[in-house]
Design an enzyme around this catalytic site. Structure first.
Site, PDB file in Angstrom:
ATOM      1  N   CYS A  15       0.886  -1.180   0.000  1.00  0.00           N
ATOM      2  CA  CYS A  15       0.000   0.000   0.000  1.00  0.00           C
ATOM      3  C   CYS A  15       0.918   1.223   0.000  1.00  0.00           C
ATOM      4  O   CYS A  15       1.012   1.950   0.982  1.00  0.00           O
ATOM      5  CB  CYS A  15      -0.913   0.001   1.214  1.00  0.00           C
ATOM      6  SG  CYS A  15      -2.004  -1.440   1.326  1.00  0.00           S
ATOM      7  N   ALA A  16       1.600   1.438  -1.108  1.00  0.00           N
ATOM      8  CA  ALA A  16       2.788   2.292  -1.127  1.00  0.00           C
ATOM      9  C   ALA A  16       2.496   3.783  -1.155  1.00  0.00           C
ATOM     10  O   ALA A  16       3.353   4.587  -0.780  1.00  0.00           O
ATOM     11  CB  ALA A  16       3.672   1.929  -2.332  1.00  0.00           C
TER      12      ALA A  16
ATOM     13  N   PRO B  94       1.405   7.552  -0.261  1.00  0.00           N
ATOM     14  CA  PRO B  94       1.942   8.409  -1.328  1.00  0.00           C
ATOM     15  C   PRO B  94       3.419   8.222  -1.632  1.00  0.00           C
ATOM     16  O   PRO B  94       3.966   8.917  -2.476  1.00  0.00           O
ATOM     17  CB  PRO B  94       1.687   9.818  -0.789  1.00  0.00           C
ATOM     18  CG  PRO B  94       1.777   9.666   0.694  1.00  0.00           C
ATOM     19  CD  PRO B  94       1.216   8.295   1.001  1.00  0.00           C
ATOM     20  N   GLY B  95       4.104   7.306  -0.928  1.00  0.00           N
ATOM     21  CA  GLY B  95       5.437   6.950  -1.378  1.00  0.00           C
ATOM     22  C   GLY B  95       6.590   7.250  -0.456  1.00  0.00           C
ATOM     23  O   GLY B  95       7.743   7.062  -0.850  1.00  0.00           O
ATOM     24  N   GLY B  96       6.334   7.696   0.772  1.00  0.00           N
ATOM     25  CA  GLY B  96       7.427   8.006   1.683  1.00  0.00           C
ATOM     26  C   GLY B  96       8.294   6.788   1.982  1.00  0.00           C
ATOM     27  O   GLY B  96       9.511   6.811   1.792  1.00  0.00           O
ATOM     28  N   LYS B  97       7.661   5.730   2.456  1.00  0.00           N
ATOM     29  CA  LYS B  97       8.427   4.516   2.777  1.00  0.00           C
ATOM     30  C   LYS B  97       8.985   3.882   1.515  1.00  0.00           C
ATOM     31  O   LYS B  97      10.099   3.337   1.513  1.00  0.00           O
ATOM     32  CB  LYS B  97       7.548   3.533   3.552  1.00  0.00           C
ATOM     33  CG  LYS B  97       7.126   4.047   4.922  1.00  0.00           C
ATOM     34  CD  LYS B  97       6.217   3.064   5.616  1.00  0.00           C
ATOM     35  CE  LYS B  97       5.736   3.626   6.959  1.00  0.00           C
ATOM     36  NZ  LYS B  97       4.850   4.807   6.770  1.00  0.00           N
TER      37      LYS B  97
ATOM     38  N   ASP C 106      -4.780  -3.716  -6.259  1.00  0.00           N
ATOM     39  CA  ASP C 106      -5.478  -3.891  -4.984  1.00  0.00           C
ATOM     40  C   ASP C 106      -4.794  -5.016  -4.208  1.00  0.00           C
ATOM     41  O   ASP C 106      -4.765  -6.164  -4.664  1.00  0.00           O
ATOM     42  CB  ASP C 106      -6.942  -4.238  -5.265  1.00  0.00           C
ATOM     43  CG  ASP C 106      -7.772  -4.361  -3.994  1.00  0.00           C
ATOM     44  OD1 ASP C 106      -7.194  -4.409  -2.891  1.00  0.00           O
ATOM     45  OD2 ASP C 106      -9.006  -4.420  -4.108  1.00  0.00           O
TER      46      ASP C 106
ATOM     47  N   CYS D 196      -0.082   3.943  11.191  1.00  0.00           N
ATOM     48  CA  CYS D 196       0.154   5.228  11.841  1.00  0.00           C
ATOM     49  C   CYS D 196      -0.974   5.470  12.830  1.00  0.00           C
ATOM     50  O   CYS D 196      -1.670   6.486  12.785  1.00  0.00           O
ATOM     51  CB  CYS D 196       0.248   6.351  10.813  1.00  0.00           C
ATOM     52  SG  CYS D 196       0.875   7.889  11.547  1.00  0.00           S
TER      53      CYS D 196
END
Length: 427
Positions: A251-252, A254-257, A298, A368
């Site tokens: 579940c990437a 918005p891409g921080g990790k 998904d 989170c």
């Protein structure tokens, strides 16, 4: 304030745009941000005080007028703005934006508010702690009752620690940066005005200024990312494996990790696949990564074969109760009725993550949120199908992560978001 109420706008996304449009910088920008964020955080407390000073409850006040009065109350009770200036500026705002008649209401309410300090008002409007401890904390620290109860349970019921956590939620968070390894260094960020972080080897904090003005950030070699968010990703990469070639961020968006995992994977000779169910979020992941493949998919209906990955990051959709410092309006939008639906989705995603990883591979389950229903309860359901590793062992530089085997970050202990991590090895 009106955009948040009328359009469900996110303050942390809208405010930078408004500041640029109005050409506000420096101290003016800082004041505008403090007024908006501070008022949004304090709504619960301020509405109780307004109710005590008004001839009608806040919900019966015209919303634009109520927002302006809330802004005035914040200035009076939580800033160093002189009371006469706070009242005068608010009345002028109401007269300009709402009308002359409503300005008389604003004047009457604010002059009553100005007669006492915040501490004095809390003694009047907050329920006694001995009789209603949750209600007292809810009004004192401006959190909905259900969130106070959930956070109290998450810290083990200690009322003083609960109060410390709620207070930390109301503090303005520092801007955390990540230097993506092999692409930027912490030293480069420090030379640009940042300060080295306490825990993450790739983190620095920016005391002031626009992070986008830093060259490494503008070139996507570095980015804004909470330190706990960096560390839960790094913990996944530190678990030793006998084979280590393919990684998945499930579940990437918005891409921080994903941006950090991509950089680490590249250095270790592995390859990352980033996936998100929403196309626009997958596009954001594409912008944060270099070597990774990015797809729209998904996670509950995998586009990959079972057992295809050595490491899987599952940063599951959640209530976001761990990031209330950064999203000041979120506490008023969250609804406890959404939790059963969220936890059902989290369980489906975790089942899918365990199917996606090969035997001997490892899954990081991250939220989170410290809410027990979204963290321990979800992981406990799969303990018969996976070995739960002691996540703290892979974060030796961080104290105070709890009793294990999970790792829980806290704003009041670590100065980070309240990020939860479980590491699971598939047998």
């Amino acid at each position: 304030m009106r955009a948040v109420d009328e359009r469900d706008a996110y303050a942390n996304l809208l405010m930078p745009t408004l500041l640029r449009q109005r050409r506000l910088t420096g101290r003016d920008a800082a004041l505008a941000t403090e007024l908006a964020y501070g008022t949004l955080r304090g709504l619960g407390t301020y509405d109780e005080i307004i109710a005590a000073c008004s001839d009608r409850p806040p919900e019966e006040v015209d919303p634009p007028l109520l927002d302006a009065v809330r802004l005035g109350v914040h200035q009076l009770l939580r800033t160093r703005i002189p009371p006469h200036a706070a009242v005068s500026a608010t009345i002028d705002l109401v007269r300009l934006r709402v009308g002359a008649g409503p300005s008389r209401y604003a004047n009457a309410v604010l002059r009553k508010v100005a007669g006492r300090t915040l501490e004095q008002w809390l003694e009047i409007v907050a329920p006694p702690r001995a009789q209603d401890p949750v209600g007292n904390l809810s009004v004192t620290y401006s959190h909905p009752r259900w969130i106070v109860s959930a956070l109290r349970d998450a810290v083990g019921g200690d009322p003083d620690e609960t109060a410390a956590l709620l207070e930390a939620d109301n503090e303005r968070p520092r801007v955390a940066l990540v230097a993506r390894p092999g692409r930027a260094t912490v030293e480069e960020l420090v030379e640009a005005g940042a300060e080295r972080a306490a825990y993450s080897p790739y983190a620095a904090y920016l005391p002031e200024g626009d992070p986008g003005a830093i060259a490494a950030v503008g070139e996507a070699r570095a980015a804004v990312q909470d330190e706990a968010s960096q560390l839960v990703a790094l913990a996944l990469t530190r678990v030793p494996l006998d084979r280590d070639a393919t990684w998945l961020d499930m579940c990437a968006g918005p891409g921080g990790k994903a941006g950090l995992l991509d950089a680490v994977a590249t250095r270790q000779g592995a390859r990352l696949l980033g996936a998100d169910v929403q196309y626009h979020r997958a596009r954001l992941v594409w912008g944060t990564t270099r070597e990774a493949r990015v797809i729209t998919a998904d996670g509950t209906r995998p586009a990959w074969r079972p057992g295809a990955f050595d490491r899987v990051m599952l940063d599951a959709p959640c209530t976001g109760l761990g990031a209330l410092r950064r999203r000041p309006e979120a506490r008023w939008r969250r609804d406890p009725r959404s939790i059963p639906e969220l936890t059902a989705l989290q369980r489906r995603l975790l089942d899918s993550a365990l199917e996606a990883v090969r035997p001997g591979g490892v899954v990081a389950y991250v939220t989170c949120s410290p809410h027990l229903a979204e963290t321990r309860a979800v992981v406990e359901d799969v303990r018969d199908r996976a070995e739960v590793l002691d996540a703290r062992a892979f974060l030796p530089e961080v104290p105070g992560l709890g009793d294990g085997p999970y790792a829980q970050f806290w704003p009041h202990r670590h100065g980070t978001d309240a990020m939860f991590l479980a590491l699971l090895r598939r047998p």
